[in-house]
Design a protein around this motif. Sequence first.
Motif, PDB file in Angstrom:
ATOM      1  N   ILE A  86       9.283  13.341   3.734  1.00  0.00           N
ATOM      2  CA  ILE A  86       8.879  14.014   4.975  1.00  0.00           C
ATOM      3  C   ILE A  86       9.383  13.247   6.197  1.00  0.00           C
ATOM      4  CG2 ILE A  86       6.877  14.626   6.387  1.00  0.00           C
ATOM      5  CD1 ILE A  86       5.531  15.650   3.877  1.00  0.00           C
ATOM      6  N   ILE A  87       9.458  11.918   6.098  1.00  0.00           N
ATOM      7  CA  ILE A  87      10.055  11.138   7.188  1.00  0.00           C
ATOM      8  C   ILE A  87      11.510  11.570   7.380  1.00  0.00           C
ATOM      9  CG2 ILE A  87      10.880   8.825   7.827  1.00  0.00           C
ATOM     10  CD1 ILE A  87       8.303   7.721   6.525  1.00  0.00           C
ATOM     11  N   LEU A  88      12.236  11.724   6.278  1.00  0.00           N
ATOM     12  CA  LEU A  88      13.617  12.183   6.349  1.00  0.00           C
ATOM     13  C   LEU A  88      13.699  13.559   7.014  1.00  0.00           C
ATOM     14  CD1 LEU A  88      16.641  12.219   5.616  1.00  0.00           C
ATOM     15  CD2 LEU A  88      15.983  13.058   3.341  1.00  0.00           C
ATOM     16  N   VAL A  89      12.817  14.460   6.609  1.00  0.00           N
ATOM     17  CA  VAL A  89      12.838  15.815   7.157  1.00  0.00           C
ATOM     18  C   VAL A  89      12.517  15.809   8.648  1.00  0.00           C
ATOM     19  CG1 VAL A  89      11.704  18.059   7.080  1.00  0.00           C
ATOM     20  CG2 VAL A  89      12.342  16.936   4.969  1.00  0.00           C
ATOM     21  N   PHE A  90      11.545  15.008   9.063  1.00  0.00           N
ATOM     22  CA  PHE A  90      11.198  14.954  10.478  1.00  0.00           C
ATOM     23  C   PHE A  90      12.378  14.465  11.315  1.00  0.00           C
ATOM     24  CE2 PHE A  90       6.574  15.262   9.650  1.00  0.00           C
ATOM     25  CZ  PHE A  90       6.236  16.092  10.701  1.00  0.00           C
ATOM     26  N   VAL A  91      13.032  13.422  10.859  1.00  0.00           N
ATOM     27  CA  VAL A  91      14.156  12.868  11.622  1.00  0.00           C
ATOM     28  C   VAL A  91      15.318  13.853  11.665  1.00  0.00           C
ATOM     29  CG1 VAL A  91      15.884  11.027  11.710  1.00  0.00           C
ATOM     30  CG2 VAL A  91      13.503  10.478  11.178  1.00  0.00           C
ATOM     31  N   SER A  92      15.698  14.420  10.514  1.00  0.00           N
ATOM     32  CA  SER A  92      16.821  15.357  10.489  1.00  0.00           C
ATOM     33  C   SER A  92      16.495  16.639  11.254  1.00  0.00           C
ATOM     34  CB  SER A  92      17.224  15.678   9.047  1.00  0.00           C
ATOM     35  OG  SER A  92      16.136  16.169   8.296  1.00  0.00           O
ATOM     36  N   SER A  93      15.237  17.092  11.175  1.00  0.00           N
ATOM     37  CA  SER A  93      14.833  18.285  11.923  1.00  0.00           C
ATOM     38  C   SER A  93      14.870  18.044  13.429  1.00  0.00           C
ATOM     39  CB  SER A  93      13.423  18.721  11.513  1.00  0.00           C
ATOM     40  OG  SER A  93      13.381  19.136  10.169  1.00  0.00           O
ATOM     41  N   LEU A  94      14.508  16.837  13.829  1.00  0.00           N
ATOM     42  CA  LEU A  94      14.554  16.499  15.248  1.00  0.00           C
ATOM     43  C   LEU A  94      15.992  16.494  15.753  1.00  0.00           C
ATOM     44  CD1 LEU A  94      12.837  15.746  17.668  1.00  0.00           C
ATOM     45  CD2 LEU A  94      13.040  13.347  16.997  1.00  0.00           C
TER      46      LEU A  94
ATOM     47  N   ARG B 239      10.294   3.882   1.565  1.00  0.00           N
ATOM     48  CA  ARG B 239      11.056   4.955   0.925  1.00  0.00           C
ATOM     49  C   ARG B 239      11.728   5.833   1.970  1.00  0.00           C
ATOM     50  NH1 ARG B 239      13.989   5.911  -3.435  1.00  0.00           N
ATOM     51  NH2 ARG B 239      14.585   8.092  -3.359  1.00  0.00           N
ATOM     52  N   GLY B 240      11.035   6.081   3.076  1.00  0.00           N
ATOM     53  CA  GLY B 240      11.613   6.876   4.157  1.00  0.00           C
ATOM     54  C   GLY B 240      12.860   6.217   4.722  1.00  0.00           C
ATOM     55  N   ALA B 241      12.825   4.898   4.898  1.00  0.00           N
ATOM     56  CA  ALA B 241      13.996   4.161   5.395  1.00  0.00           C
ATOM     57  C   ALA B 241      15.163   4.300   4.420  1.00  0.00           C
ATOM     58  CB  ALA B 241      13.642   2.702   5.613  1.00  0.00           C
ATOM     59  N   THR B 242      14.863   4.242   3.114  1.00  0.00           N
ATOM     60  CA  THR B 242      15.901   4.406   2.100  1.00  0.00           C
ATOM     61  C   THR B 242      16.499   5.808   2.147  1.00  0.00           C
ATOM     62  OG1 THR B 242      14.807   2.817   0.638  1.00  0.00           O
ATOM     63  CG2 THR B 242      16.375   4.332  -0.381  1.00  0.00           C
ATOM     64  N   GLU B 243      15.637   6.817   2.260  1.00  0.00           N
ATOM     65  CA  GLU B 243      16.112   8.203   2.338  1.00  0.00           C
ATOM     66  C   GLU B 243      17.018   8.402   3.557  1.00  0.00           C
ATOM     67  OE1 GLU B 243      15.653  10.720   0.325  1.00  0.00           O
ATOM     68  OE2 GLU B 243      14.010  10.085  -0.988  1.00  0.00           O
TER      69      GLU B 243
ATOM     70  N   GLY C 242       0.803  -1.206   0.000  1.00  0.00           N
ATOM     71  CA  GLY C 242       0.000   0.000   0.000  1.00  0.00           C
ATOM     72  C   GLY C 242       0.844   1.267   0.000  1.00  0.00           C
ATOM     73  N   THR C 243       0.185   2.398  -0.159  1.00  0.00           N
ATOM     74  CA  THR C 243       0.866   3.694  -0.208  1.00  0.00           C
ATOM     75  C   THR C 243       1.670   3.952   1.057  1.00  0.00           C
ATOM     76  OG1 THR C 243      -0.852   4.614  -1.642  1.00  0.00           O
ATOM     77  CG2 THR C 243       0.506   6.176  -0.423  1.00  0.00           C
ATOM     78  N   LEU C 244       1.079   3.634   2.219  1.00  0.00           N
ATOM     79  CA  LEU C 244       1.762   3.891   3.486  1.00  0.00           C
ATOM     80  C   LEU C 244       3.015   3.033   3.626  1.00  0.00           C
ATOM     81  CD1 LEU C 244       1.947   5.246   6.230  1.00  0.00           C
ATOM     82  CD2 LEU C 244       0.389   3.496   7.140  1.00  0.00           C
ATOM     83  N   SER C 245       2.893   1.740   3.341  1.00  0.00           N
ATOM     84  CA  SER C 245       4.055   0.854   3.493  1.00  0.00           C
ATOM     85  C   SER C 245       5.162   1.229   2.508  1.00  0.00           C
ATOM     86  CB  SER C 245       3.646  -0.607   3.320  1.00  0.00           C
ATOM     87  OG  SER C 245       3.077  -0.826   2.039  1.00  0.00           O
ATOM     88  N   LEU C 246       4.780   1.626   1.295  1.00  0.00           N
ATOM     89  CA  LEU C 246       5.778   2.079   0.325  1.00  0.00           C
ATOM     90  C   LEU C 246       6.449   3.368   0.795  1.00  0.00           C
ATOM     91  CD1 LEU C 246       3.944   1.416  -3.069  1.00  0.00           C
ATOM     92  CD2 LEU C 246       6.052   0.312  -2.285  1.00  0.00           C
ATOM     93  N   GLY C 247       5.642   4.246   1.386  1.00  0.00           N
ATOM     94  CA  GLY C 247       6.192   5.498   1.895  1.00  0.00           C
ATOM     95  C   GLY C 247       7.172   5.261   3.032  1.00  0.00           C
ATOM     96  N   LEU C 248       6.835   4.337   3.945  1.00  0.00           N
ATOM     97  CA  LEU C 248       7.727   4.013   5.057  1.00  0.00           C
ATOM     98  C   LEU C 248       9.024   3.387   4.540  1.00  0.00           C
ATOM     99  CD1 LEU C 248       5.138   2.579   7.617  1.00  0.00           C
ATOM    100  CD2 LEU C 248       6.268   4.816   7.686  1.00  0.00           C
TER     101      LEU C 248
END
Length: 265
Positions: free
Chosen positions: A107-115, A16-20, A8-14
């Motif tokens: 956005i997952i990448l941005v959240f982690v790096s921003s934190l 992709r976030g791990a890859t980023e 699904g879209t969410l699992s693909l997004g997660l």
Amino acid sequence: MTTATLPGTLSLGLSRGATELREFFRQKENLIFTISLPALLMLLLGTVYVKEPAAAQMFAASMIGAGIISTSFVGLGMSVVADREDGTLKRLRGTPMPFTSYFLGKIILVFVSSLFEAVLLVTVGVLRFDVELPSSAEKWFTFAWVFVLGVVACSLIGVALSSIAKSTRSAAGVLNLPYIVLQFLSGVFIMQAALPESLRTVGSLFPLKWVCQGFRSVFALNDDYAVMEAAGSWELGKIALVLGAWTIVGLVLVSRTFRWSNTSR
């Protein structure tokens, strides 16, 4: 015969976030520069201009807001341009990954790096300028929702604006110029109350002012410091409305301007 079910879209997004995140943390120079630059600016400017505890609290809060937006607005926008320029987006377009999953990963990448960046900025503030951390759950809740709305809104705006740039070289000017100007109009280096009304109005149209004001409300030693704001109050309700509105505007802009390559939509 069993038909394979696509993720699904969410699992693909997660995924992709791990890859980023893996790619980001592998690039040590980029990691150090992205996360440490706002802290270095805070250290240098604070040493020159901050002379009293109250000023340190306000300055640290503003720099945290500016640092987070640097990562979400400038950093993410540059990242999308780089993906478009090196053909990453073109390759992803030929996979089952939808456009939404790609941005969820970013956005997952941005959240982690921003934190990470926020933690570093707070640490510098505490160790160098004796910044006092908020002591109430209410203050930390305000920090959390301002952080989330600020990151999402500015990420979307950065992605939308990145469609103007044809290359990473031109993206530096397209994204950094408005960000640098808005730092002066949004209360990062100069309190908005000290600016002419026309400049205050311009600064108030964009998210940076509201993110920094929200963080100042969190780190202020007491609510009396709200009088230093242009409106004389923290305006937390208005901050939520403005950042929420920019999130919606950003979604619309991204849906209408996003390009998979420099020659097509």
